[in-house]
Design an enzyme around this catalytic site. Structure first.
Site, PDB file in Angstrom:
ATOM      1  N   LYS A  13      -6.493  -1.186  -4.696  1.00  0.00           N
ATOM      2  CA  LYS A  13      -6.009  -2.174  -5.673  1.00  0.00           C
ATOM      3  C   LYS A  13      -5.452  -3.425  -4.984  1.00  0.00           C
ATOM      4  O   LYS A  13      -5.692  -4.541  -5.435  1.00  0.00           O
ATOM      5  CB  LYS A  13      -4.926  -1.509  -6.531  1.00  0.00           C
ATOM      6  CG  LYS A  13      -4.366  -2.368  -7.640  1.00  0.00           C
ATOM      7  CD  LYS A  13      -3.668  -1.489  -8.676  1.00  0.00           C
ATOM      8  CE  LYS A  13      -2.552  -0.641  -8.094  1.00  0.00           C
ATOM      9  NZ  LYS A  13      -1.342  -1.410  -7.761  1.00  0.00           N
ATOM     10  N   ARG A  88       5.213  -0.878 -15.301  1.00  0.00           N
ATOM     11  CA  ARG A  88       5.084   0.536 -14.956  1.00  0.00           C
ATOM     12  C   ARG A  88       5.313   1.448 -16.150  1.00  0.00           C
ATOM     13  O   ARG A  88       4.970   2.625 -16.104  1.00  0.00           O
ATOM     14  CB  ARG A  88       6.109   0.927 -13.877  1.00  0.00           C
ATOM     15  CG  ARG A  88       5.769   0.423 -12.508  1.00  0.00           C
ATOM     16  CD  ARG A  88       6.575   1.173 -11.452  1.00  0.00           C
ATOM     17  NE  ARG A  88       6.506   0.515 -10.164  1.00  0.00           N
ATOM     18  CZ  ARG A  88       5.461   0.588  -9.346  1.00  0.00           C
ATOM     19  NH1 ARG A  88       4.421   1.324  -9.674  1.00  0.00           N
ATOM     20  NH2 ARG A  88       5.463  -0.058  -8.207  1.00  0.00           N
ATOM     21  N   ARG A 122      -7.926   9.208   6.890  1.00  0.00           N
ATOM     22  CA  ARG A 122      -7.204   8.252   7.743  1.00  0.00           C
ATOM     23  C   ARG A 122      -6.438   8.961   8.859  1.00  0.00           C
ATOM     24  O   ARG A 122      -5.649   9.860   8.600  1.00  0.00           O
ATOM     25  CB  ARG A 122      -6.225   7.427   6.894  1.00  0.00           C
ATOM     26  CG  ARG A 122      -6.926   6.623   5.815  1.00  0.00           C
ATOM     27  CD  ARG A 122      -6.066   5.531   5.238  1.00  0.00           C
ATOM     28  NE  ARG A 122      -4.908   6.002   4.519  1.00  0.00           N
ATOM     29  CZ  ARG A 122      -4.433   5.404   3.406  1.00  0.00           C
ATOM     30  NH1 ARG A 122      -5.016   4.318   2.943  1.00  0.00           N
ATOM     31  NH2 ARG A 122      -3.382   5.874   2.810  1.00  0.00           N
ATOM     32  N   ARG A 156      -0.650  10.766   9.195  1.00  0.00           N
ATOM     33  CA  ARG A 156       0.632  10.624   8.495  1.00  0.00           C
ATOM     34  C   ARG A 156       0.785  11.758   7.492  1.00  0.00           C
ATOM     35  O   ARG A 156      -0.183  12.150   6.839  1.00  0.00           O
ATOM     36  CB  ARG A 156       0.669   9.304   7.718  1.00  0.00           C
ATOM     37  CG  ARG A 156       0.862   8.069   8.573  1.00  0.00           C
ATOM     38  CD  ARG A 156       0.830   6.827   7.694  1.00  0.00           C
ATOM     39  NE  ARG A 156       1.508   7.074   6.419  1.00  0.00           N
ATOM     40  CZ  ARG A 156       1.497   6.245   5.371  1.00  0.00           C
ATOM     41  NH1 ARG A 156       0.817   5.112   5.456  1.00  0.00           N
ATOM     42  NH2 ARG A 156       2.129   6.512   4.274  1.00  0.00           N
ATOM     43  N   ARG A 167       0.792  12.838  -5.051  1.00  0.00           N
ATOM     44  CA  ARG A 167       1.000  11.428  -5.417  1.00  0.00           C
ATOM     45  C   ARG A 167       0.125  11.037  -6.603  1.00  0.00           C
ATOM     46  O   ARG A 167       0.550  10.286  -7.490  1.00  0.00           O
ATOM     47  CB  ARG A 167       0.657  10.522  -4.224  1.00  0.00           C
ATOM     48  CG  ARG A 167       1.847  10.217  -3.337  1.00  0.00           C
ATOM     49  CD  ARG A 167       1.411   9.902  -1.926  1.00  0.00           C
ATOM     50  NE  ARG A 167       0.740   8.619  -1.769  1.00  0.00           N
ATOM     51  CZ  ARG A 167      -0.070   8.328  -0.745  1.00  0.00           C
ATOM     52  NH1 ARG A 167      -0.320   9.228   0.183  1.00  0.00           N
ATOM     53  NH2 ARG A 167      -0.609   7.133  -0.645  1.00  0.00           N
TER      54      ARG A 167
END
Ligand SMILES: [Zn+2]
Length: 222
Positions: A13, A88, A122, A156, A167
């Site tokens: 995004k 939000r 990643r 990470r 998430r």
């Protein structure tokens, strides 16, 4: 044109918002940036923001909406803005209607397993920090070590598959009411957010009836 971009973490995004800013000639406005700018401005509103943030409290909707209103009065936002990360909640969305005539809400849709695959690919080198992506930019070494320095790869904690799923669930729970709200207003455009970023930009522009800023708004693509 006042455009809201919705998309789960990992859909790109932020990248799209930057490209759209240039393509549409209107600024991207994010809550974090606006709050920091207000604080730095030293205005009366900035002092209110600073007092809340420095005390470690969450900034109330009233203050956020004042900050948004102030940001939209800046000359660069005279023709519109791209909202990223705001609103939000439905309460914020309802209040925003009194500040800016939202013309389009674009939801970047990517299937959950694709986001998980994208983010959990990643890695970076634990020694030199070079970023890698096992899908798009893997190391050239057969042993899987860093091809710049031979260091071990690290990931990470936020990027593990289970952390990403958590998430995404939180995002979906928070955003579902907002999606329904804008669907009810007839403003929601769903865009397939999977693929080459440049192709996704074209899809977003097509969904809002624009190809580039150089084209008259009345001309529909095709
Ligand atoms: Zn390295």
């Amino acid at each position: 044109m006042y455009l809201i971009l919705l998309g789960a973490p990992g859909v790109g995004k932020g990248t799209q918002a930057k490209v759209l800013e240039a393509a549409l000639g209107i600024p991207q406005v994010s809550t974090g940036d606006m709050l920091r700018a207000a604080k730095a401005s030293g205005s009366e509103l900035g002092h209110r923001v600073a007092a809340v943030m420095d005390a470690g409290h969450l900034v109330s909707d009233d203050i956020i909406l004042d900050v948004v209103r102030a940001r939209l009065q800046a000359p660069d936002a005279a023709k519109g803005a791209i909202f990223d990360g705001f609103p939000r909640t439905v309460a914020q969305a309802e209040a925003l209607e009194n500040i800016a005539p939202i013309s389009h809400v674009v939801a970047l849709d990517v299937a959950e397993d694709e986001i998980v695959a994208r983010i959990s690919a990643r890695y970076s080198c634990g020694a030199c920090g070079k970023p890698f992506n096992t899908l798009s930019s893997p190391t050239t070494r057969a042993d899987g070590r860093c091809d710049a320095c031979g260091g071990d790869m690290v990931q990470r904690a936020d990027d593990t598959a289970s952390a990403v799923v958590t998430r995404l669930k939180a995002y979906a729970d928070n955003t579902a009411p907002l999606v329904s709200f804008y669907e009810g207003r007839g403003l929601l455009r769903r865009v397939d957010g999977w693929g080459d970023p440049a192709v996704i930009t074209e899809r977003v522009l097509a969904s809002i009836g624009r190809e580039s800023r150089s084209e008259p708004a009345a001309v529909k693509p095709g």
